[in-house]
Design a protein around this motif. Structure first.
Motif, PDB file in Angstrom:
ATOM      1  N   THR A   1      34.996  81.890 -40.458  1.00  0.00           N
ATOM      2  CA  THR A   1      34.982  80.844 -39.442  1.00  0.00           C
ATOM      3  C   THR A   1      36.248  79.996 -39.483  1.00  0.00           C
ATOM      4  O   THR A   1      36.508  79.228 -38.570  1.00  0.00           O
ATOM      5  CB  THR A   1      33.755  79.929 -39.629  1.00  0.00           C
ATOM      6  OG1 THR A   1      33.801  79.353 -40.928  1.00  0.00           O
ATOM      7  CG2 THR A   1      32.466  80.713 -39.435  1.00  0.00           C
ATOM      8  N   THR A   2      37.061  80.106 -40.567  1.00  0.00           N
ATOM      9  CA  THR A   2      38.347  79.410 -40.656  1.00  0.00           C
ATOM     10  C   THR A   2      39.384  80.369 -41.228  1.00  0.00           C
ATOM     11  O   THR A   2      39.063  81.338 -41.905  1.00  0.00           O
ATOM     12  CB  THR A   2      38.280  78.170 -41.581  1.00  0.00           C
ATOM     13  OG1 THR A   2      37.958  78.604 -42.899  1.00  0.00           O
ATOM     14  CG2 THR A   2      37.283  77.158 -41.094  1.00  0.00           C
ATOM     15  N   ALA A   3      40.646  80.064 -40.981  1.00  0.00           N
ATOM     16  CA  ALA A   3      41.752  80.867 -41.509  1.00  0.00           C
ATOM     17  C   ALA A   3      42.903  79.924 -41.833  1.00  0.00           C
ATOM     18  O   ALA A   3      43.059  78.876 -41.203  1.00  0.00           O
ATOM     19  CB  ALA A   3      42.182  81.921 -40.502  1.00  0.00           C
ATOM     20  N   VAL A   4      43.708  80.289 -42.817  1.00  0.00           N
ATOM     21  CA  VAL A   4      44.836  79.461 -43.249  1.00  0.00           C
ATOM     22  C   VAL A   4      46.131  80.223 -42.973  1.00  0.00           C
ATOM     23  O   VAL A   4      46.268  81.398 -43.307  1.00  0.00           O
ATOM     24  CB  VAL A   4      44.734  79.138 -44.764  1.00  0.00           C
ATOM     25  CG1 VAL A   4      45.959  78.383 -45.227  1.00  0.00           C
ATOM     26  CG2 VAL A   4      43.469  78.358 -45.041  1.00  0.00           C
ATOM     27  N   LEU A   5      47.090  79.537 -42.376  1.00  0.00           N
ATOM     28  CA  LEU A   5      48.411  80.088 -42.136  1.00  0.00           C
ATOM     29  C   LEU A   5      49.408  79.229 -42.906  1.00  0.00           C
ATOM     30  O   LEU A   5      49.508  78.015 -42.672  1.00  0.00           O
ATOM     31  CB  LEU A   5      48.752  80.070 -40.641  1.00  0.00           C
ATOM     32  CG  LEU A   5      50.176  80.488 -40.276  1.00  0.00           C
ATOM     33  CD1 LEU A   5      50.406  81.950 -40.648  1.00  0.00           C
ATOM     34  CD2 LEU A   5      50.403  80.256 -38.786  1.00  0.00           C
ATOM     35  N   ASN A   6      50.118  79.807 -43.838  1.00  0.00           N
ATOM     36  CA  ASN A   6      51.092  79.084 -44.653  1.00  0.00           C
ATOM     37  C   ASN A   6      52.405  78.992 -43.891  1.00  0.00           C
ATOM     38  O   ASN A   6      52.970  79.992 -43.486  1.00  0.00           O
ATOM     39  CB  ASN A   6      51.296  79.826 -45.983  1.00  0.00           C
ATOM     40  CG  ASN A   6      52.257  79.097 -46.900  1.00  0.00           C
ATOM     41  OD1 ASN A   6      53.236  78.530 -46.458  1.00  0.00           O
ATOM     42  ND2 ASN A   6      51.969  79.134 -48.174  1.00  0.00           N
ATOM     43  N   LEU A   7      52.907  77.763 -43.712  1.00  0.00           N
ATOM     44  CA  LEU A   7      54.202  77.524 -43.071  1.00  0.00           C
ATOM     45  C   LEU A   7      55.202  77.150 -44.149  1.00  0.00           C
ATOM     46  O   LEU A   7      54.902  76.358 -45.044  1.00  0.00           O
ATOM     47  CB  LEU A   7      54.093  76.389 -42.060  1.00  0.00           C
ATOM     48  CG  LEU A   7      53.059  76.561 -40.957  1.00  0.00           C
ATOM     49  CD1 LEU A   7      53.000  75.311 -40.103  1.00  0.00           C
ATOM     50  CD2 LEU A   7      53.372  77.785 -40.129  1.00  0.00           C
TER      51      LEU A   7
END
Length: 166
Positions: A27-33
């Motif tokens: 239900t959530t996702a993380v994108l590293n910048l």
């Protein structure tokens, strides 16, 4: 292979893809910048009288150069100065080889007397301070006038200024 067996294998394949796909659905996702700013650390020194010293007159804290420091290193930096001819604490103006006459001098960098071995820092800038190279730091020299019996010669020394990230 029988038709029935092919159908069973196909069904098992579809069910395994559904099961695997369902296991990774979130239900959530993380994108590293992430980005990088390159280290910029430099020192420039410009003559303001270093090449025209009057050795017949005593000099006390006479400005001879402007130094400009640049650093974007968060942990700070140090400045060291080394004399080609000098020893701990002082420099030595020497004439041509064979000339026994020398002139001992001291250097101040930003009002601090420099140890001219290049080992000890004359200036340390702590963490969190940026320097954009726009402000001049005074480099000053002091020496005693030479004796009247000195040989006529060009008396020289080289100073090496080093800036190092901490």
């Amino acid at each position: 292979m029988t038709k029935k067996r092919i159908i069973i294998l196909a069904i098992v394949g579809v069910l395994s893809m559904v099961a695997v796909g369902g296991a990774f659905a979130q239900t959530t996702a993380v994108l590293n910048l992430q980005g990088t700013i390159a280290e910029n650390i430099a020192i420039s020194v410009f003559d303001a009288g270093a090449n025209s010293l009057d050795l017949t007159t005593t000099a006390v804290d006479v400005k001879i150069a402007d130094a400009y420091e640049t650093s974007n290193v968060y942990n700070g930096y140090t400045i060291k100065i080394a004399s080609t001819n000098g020893a701990a604490g002082s420099g030595l103006l020497q004439g041509t080889p064979g000339n026994p006459d020398t002139v001992t001098y001291t250097i101040k960098y930003d009002t601090v007397v420099a140890d001219l071995t290049g080992v000890l820092a004359v200036k340390t800038v702590g963490p969190g301070i940026k320097s954009d190279g726009s402000t001049a730091v005074d480099v000053e020299i002091s020496y005693t006038a030479v004796a009247a019996d000195f040989f006529a010669d060009d008396y020289t020394d080289d100073l090496t200024f080093t800036i190092t990230a901490q």
